[in-house]
Each structure stands twice: as structure tokens, then as C-alpha cells.
Design a protein around this motif. Structure first.
Motif, PDB file in Angstrom:
ATOM      1  N   ARG A   5       0.854  -1.193   0.000  1.00 39.15           N
ATOM      2  CA  ARG A   5       0.000   0.000   0.000  1.00 39.15           C
ATOM      3  C   ARG A   5       0.885   1.235   0.000  1.00 39.15           C
ATOM      4  NH1 ARG A   5      -2.315   0.372   6.205  1.00 39.15           N
ATOM      5  NH2 ARG A   5      -0.376  -0.309   7.120  1.00 39.15           N
ATOM      6  N   GLY A   9      -3.079   5.307   0.708  1.00 36.59           N
ATOM      7  CA  GLY A   9      -4.013   4.251   1.069  1.00 36.59           C
ATOM      8  C   GLY A   9      -4.449   3.369  -0.079  1.00 36.59           C
ATOM      9  N   LEU A  11      -4.037   0.175  -2.537  1.00 39.98           N
ATOM     10  CA  LEU A  11      -3.504  -1.164  -2.343  1.00 39.98           C
ATOM     11  C   LEU A  11      -3.171  -1.771  -3.699  1.00 39.98           C
ATOM     12  CD1 LEU A  11      -3.004  -3.232  -0.030  1.00 39.98           C
ATOM     13  CD2 LEU A  11      -5.230  -4.198  -0.595  1.00 39.98           C
ATOM     14  N   GLY A  31      -7.164  -1.721  -4.666  1.00 36.86           N
ATOM     15  CA  GLY A  31      -7.879  -0.955  -3.651  1.00 36.86           C
ATOM     16  C   GLY A  31      -7.655   0.517  -3.895  1.00 36.86           C
ATOM     17  N   TRP A  35      -7.096   2.116   2.620  1.00 35.66           N
ATOM     18  CA  TRP A  35      -6.275   1.109   3.293  1.00 35.66           C
ATOM     19  C   TRP A  35      -5.278   1.734   4.271  1.00 35.66           C
ATOM     20  CZ3 TRP A  35      -7.473  -3.963   2.944  1.00 35.66           C
ATOM     21  CH2 TRP A  35      -8.351  -4.334   1.925  1.00 35.66           C
ATOM     22  N   TYR A  38      -5.515   1.338   8.326  1.00 32.50           N
ATOM     23  CA  TYR A  38      -5.119   0.153   9.074  1.00 32.50           C
ATOM     24  C   TYR A  38      -3.718   0.299   9.656  1.00 32.50           C
ATOM     25  CZ  TYR A  38      -9.296  -1.996   7.322  1.00 32.50           C
ATOM     26  OH  TYR A  38     -10.596  -2.269   7.048  1.00 32.50           O
ATOM     27  N   LEU A  41      -1.313  -4.674   8.075  1.00 38.05           N
ATOM     28  CA  LEU A  41      -1.903  -5.623   7.125  1.00 38.05           C
ATOM     29  C   LEU A  41      -0.973  -6.823   7.011  1.00 38.05           C
ATOM     30  CD1 LEU A  41      -2.837  -3.172   4.216  1.00 38.05           C
ATOM     31  CD2 LEU A  41      -4.439  -4.307   5.754  1.00 38.05           C
ATOM     32  N   ALA A  51      -6.393  -7.329   8.595  1.00 45.39           N
ATOM     33  CA  ALA A  51      -6.080  -5.928   8.869  1.00 45.39           C
ATOM     34  C   ALA A  51      -6.371  -5.632  10.330  1.00 45.39           C
ATOM     35  CB  ALA A  51      -6.923  -5.024   7.977  1.00 45.39           C
ATOM     36  N   TYR A  61     -10.324  -9.925   4.948  1.00 40.57           N
ATOM     37  CA  TYR A  61     -10.709  -9.611   3.567  1.00 40.57           C
ATOM     38  C   TYR A  61     -10.238 -10.757   2.677  1.00 40.57           C
ATOM     39  CZ  TYR A  61     -11.172  -4.601   4.679  1.00 40.57           C
ATOM     40  OH  TYR A  61     -11.540  -3.390   5.190  1.00 40.57           O
TER      41      TYR A  61
END
Length: 101
Positions: A5, A9, A11, A31, A35, A38, A41, A51, A61
Motif C-alpha cells: 500500500r 491508502g 492497495l 484498492g 487502506w 489500518y 496488514l 487488517a 478480507y
């Protein structure tokens, strides 16, 4: 699979074929954002991601590559306390994706 990431944010997914020693996929956006919220991850493989939120929840996920950018989850599977651990890891060869019949 390898996931990364960026600071915005987003991914990204990478897929390396160890047998043929080549990348099958590099920096595929999976993504669009969000993200960064978090704390941590990590993945056991099989396109599953766990996460840890800043308030200590553990979420699950699963990326569904046949649907392009589509995720199953998030499912909260751990209520609070996960942030107290400095590092949370999984056995990276424990999760294998099986085709449903």
C-alpha cells in the motif's frame, strides 16, 4: 501474492511465479483508497488479507481476482486488543485457494 500500500491508502497486488522466475502481475491497483486507516496488514496467502485497525479490531478480507477489483469483507473477526501486539503474522503457506466445483 504480494500486497503493498502507498501513503495515499491505495492497495496494489503483485504475483510472482517462482517456478518460472518471473512476475505475472506487477503493481495492479486492487484498492482505490482507504487502506491507510489500518495499523497493520498481513496475509496467510490465498488472496486473504487480515487488517488491524487503529482501535484494535481484527478484520478479514479476501480478494476475488476473477471479479477484478472486488473484495469479500471486511468481516470483523477480533474485537479489540489486537493493536497491543507489535507484529501479528501468519504462516504464509497455510492458506491455499481451492477452486469450487
Amino acid at each position: 501474492m504480494l500486497y503493498a500500500r502507498d501513503t495515499e491508502g491505495k492497495l496494489f497486488r503483485y504475483h510472482y511465479d517462482h517456478t518460472n522466475k518471473r512476475w505475472l502481475q506487477k503493481e495492479k491497483l486492487v484498492g482505490f483508497g482507504g487502506w491507510e486507516v489500518y495499523y497493520q496488514l498481513f496475509s496467510p496467502g490465498g488472496d486473504v488479507l487480515y487488517a488491524v485497525t487503529n482501535d484494535g479490531l481484527l478484520r478479514w478480507y479476501r480478494y476475488l481476482p476473477e471479479r477484478e477489483i472486488d473484495w469479500a469483507g471486511p468481516n470483523t473477526i477480533g474485537l479489540g486488543g489486537w493493536r497491543m501486539y507489535r507484529d501479528v503474522m501468519t504462516n504464509t503457506d497455510a492458506c491455499k485457494l481451492k477452486k469450487s466445483s
